[in-house]
Design a protein around this motif. Sequence first.
Motif, PDB file in Angstrom:
ATOM      1  N   TRP A  70       2.873 -74.658 -54.934  1.00  0.00           N
ATOM      2  CA  TRP A  70       3.168 -75.809 -56.202  1.00  0.00           C
ATOM      3  C   TRP A  70       2.228 -76.974 -54.703  1.00  0.00           C
ATOM      4  O   TRP A  70       1.577 -78.484 -55.452  1.00  0.00           O
ATOM      5  N   LEU A  71       1.980 -76.977 -53.633  1.00  0.00           N
ATOM      6  CA  LEU A  71       1.550 -77.839 -52.472  1.00  0.00           C
ATOM      7  C   LEU A  71       0.382 -77.713 -52.006  1.00  0.00           C
ATOM      8  O   LEU A  71      -0.929 -79.324 -52.013  1.00  0.00           O
ATOM      9  N   ARG A  72      -0.652 -76.597 -52.871  1.00  0.00           N
ATOM     10  CA  ARG A  72      -2.160 -77.097 -52.823  1.00  0.00           C
ATOM     11  C   ARG A  72      -2.265 -77.558 -54.570  1.00  0.00           C
ATOM     12  O   ARG A  72      -3.425 -78.530 -54.578  1.00  0.00           O
ATOM     13  N   ASN A  73      -1.393 -77.733 -55.599  1.00  0.00           N
ATOM     14  CA  ASN A  73      -1.602 -78.324 -56.877  1.00  0.00           C
ATOM     15  C   ASN A  73      -1.618 -79.739 -56.376  1.00  0.00           C
ATOM     16  O   ASN A  73      -1.839 -80.914 -57.112  1.00  0.00           O
ATOM     17  N   VAL A  74      -0.562 -80.413 -56.099  1.00  0.00           N
ATOM     18  CA  VAL A  74      -0.073 -81.772 -55.480  1.00  0.00           C
ATOM     19  C   VAL A  74      -0.683 -82.407 -54.321  1.00  0.00           C
ATOM     20  O   VAL A  74      -1.169 -83.550 -55.092  1.00  0.00           O
ATOM     21  N   THR A  75      -1.265 -81.754 -53.063  1.00  0.00           N
ATOM     22  CA  THR A  75      -1.876 -82.495 -52.209  1.00  0.00           C
ATOM     23  C   THR A  75      -4.188 -81.707 -52.214  1.00  0.00           C
ATOM     24  O   THR A  75      -4.585 -82.906 -51.842  1.00  0.00           O
ATOM     25  N   GLY A  76      -3.986 -80.807 -53.385  1.00  0.00           N
ATOM     26  CA  GLY A  76      -5.022 -80.666 -53.222  1.00  0.00           C
ATOM     27  C   GLY A  76      -5.729 -79.802 -52.560  1.00  0.00           C
ATOM     28  O   GLY A  76      -7.090 -79.669 -52.164  1.00  0.00           O
ATOM     29  N   ARG A  77      -5.084 -79.029 -51.119  1.00  0.00           N
ATOM     30  CA  ARG A  77      -5.026 -78.758 -49.916  1.00  0.00           C
ATOM     31  C   ARG A  77      -5.039 -77.189 -49.198  1.00  0.00           C
ATOM     32  O   ARG A  77      -3.509 -77.225 -50.144  1.00  0.00           O
ATOM     33  N   LYS A  78      -5.047 -76.468 -49.131  1.00  0.00           N
ATOM     34  CA  LYS A  78      -4.685 -75.559 -48.397  1.00  0.00           C
ATOM     35  C   LYS A  78      -4.094 -75.596 -46.761  1.00  0.00           C
ATOM     36  O   LYS A  78      -3.647 -75.009 -46.151  1.00  0.00           O
ATOM     37  N   THR A  79      -4.152 -76.689 -46.206  1.00  0.00           N
ATOM     38  CA  THR A  79      -4.229 -77.371 -44.721  1.00  0.00           C
ATOM     39  C   THR A  79      -2.856 -77.076 -45.316  1.00  0.00           C
ATOM     40  O   THR A  79      -2.162 -78.070 -45.419  1.00  0.00           O
ATOM     41  N   THR A  80      -2.007 -77.110 -43.302  1.00  0.00           N
ATOM     42  CA  THR A  80      -1.021 -77.417 -43.097  1.00  0.00           C
ATOM     43  C   THR A  80      -1.128 -77.907 -41.521  1.00  0.00           C
ATOM     44  O   THR A  80      -2.216 -78.216 -40.704  1.00  0.00           O
ATOM     45  N   PRO A  81      -0.471 -79.600 -41.089  1.00  0.00           N
ATOM     46  CA  PRO A  81       1.337 -79.170 -42.073  1.00  0.00           C
ATOM     47  C   PRO A  81       0.760 -80.775 -43.114  1.00  0.00           C
ATOM     48  O   PRO A  81      -0.691 -81.153 -43.451  1.00  0.00           O
ATOM     49  N   GLN A  82       1.357 -81.028 -44.057  1.00  0.00           N
ATOM     50  CA  GLN A  82       0.937 -81.592 -45.296  1.00  0.00           C
ATOM     51  C   GLN A  82       2.741 -82.495 -45.438  1.00  0.00           C
ATOM     52  O   GLN A  82       3.370 -82.298 -45.324  1.00  0.00           O
TER      53      GLN A  82
END
Length: 300
Positions: A138-150
């Motif tokens: 879900w986080l990748r779809n929303v932000t377009g990124r795989k890194t953390t933190p978001q």
Amino acid sequence: MLRTLLRRATVATLDGVTARARRSNRAAVRVVGSVLDDLRARVGLDKIGTRSPIPDWDGSQPDQPMWPSDRERLHKHRVAQGIIPADGEQKAAPPKPAVEVYLKRGCPYTRAAIELLREREIEFIERDVTDDEALQGWLRNVTGRKTTPQIFLHDQSIGGFDELRELDQSGELRARLERGKPEPTPKRPRKLPVLGAHPERSPFEGEVELPEVSASERLEGDALIARVREVLDELRPMVQSDGGDIELLDVRDDTVSVSLTGNCVGCPSSQATLRHGIERRLRQQIPQLRGIRSPQLDRA
């Protein structure tokens, strides 16, 4: 564990022996039983130790990310079961902090972002996604990124530590916190259900047909599985918006096996979701695939 069982068996055996000795008609047996009972008391075998009592529950609930639709269903269930009153007499929940930090354990940039927020005395919520693949997707779809933190500010993604530091240095971070939550963007109107039809619907109704991808190269093995996961991750937010999810079971012989979970289990529109949503999108984006299989389709 074995030591505890042996101790319990020994204590139970000694209880039986000393009890029979007290009831004996022979004085010598009663004396031996009394001496044995005294000796086992001295070595600590006079009783079976009880387990530590379960601590009292203080009524608090773990803070877990939930979709608004799931939170509403949970509230209705609690009201229906009498867990909370329906007249709103329960204590109002404390306001949610404006900042949410989605993190993975051990990330140095996460630690730096948290230290910055604490130095500025900004309240925030930590969301650990280390072991939660669904939340990571879900986080990748929303932000377009795989890194953390978001980092999210008023439910809007602002990026990672570098973006947070830039907002702080420019003073924009404090200004956005004081301005409050931005106005929500208007949602796309949804189709009204046809009279007489079941109120449940497939989340893919009304979706625009995407152009097919040219079959320039045939994918095999891990490359094919990775591409299938990417397409499913693109579809997952639409299914999760209705309280469900997609689980990848297998990829074999140009056929993808998937299963719908959550609220999609038993939903009358699950067939349309699988055939007209998931299968169609997979075949559009991966032309070598011939179709999908699913436990929900096998029961049809």
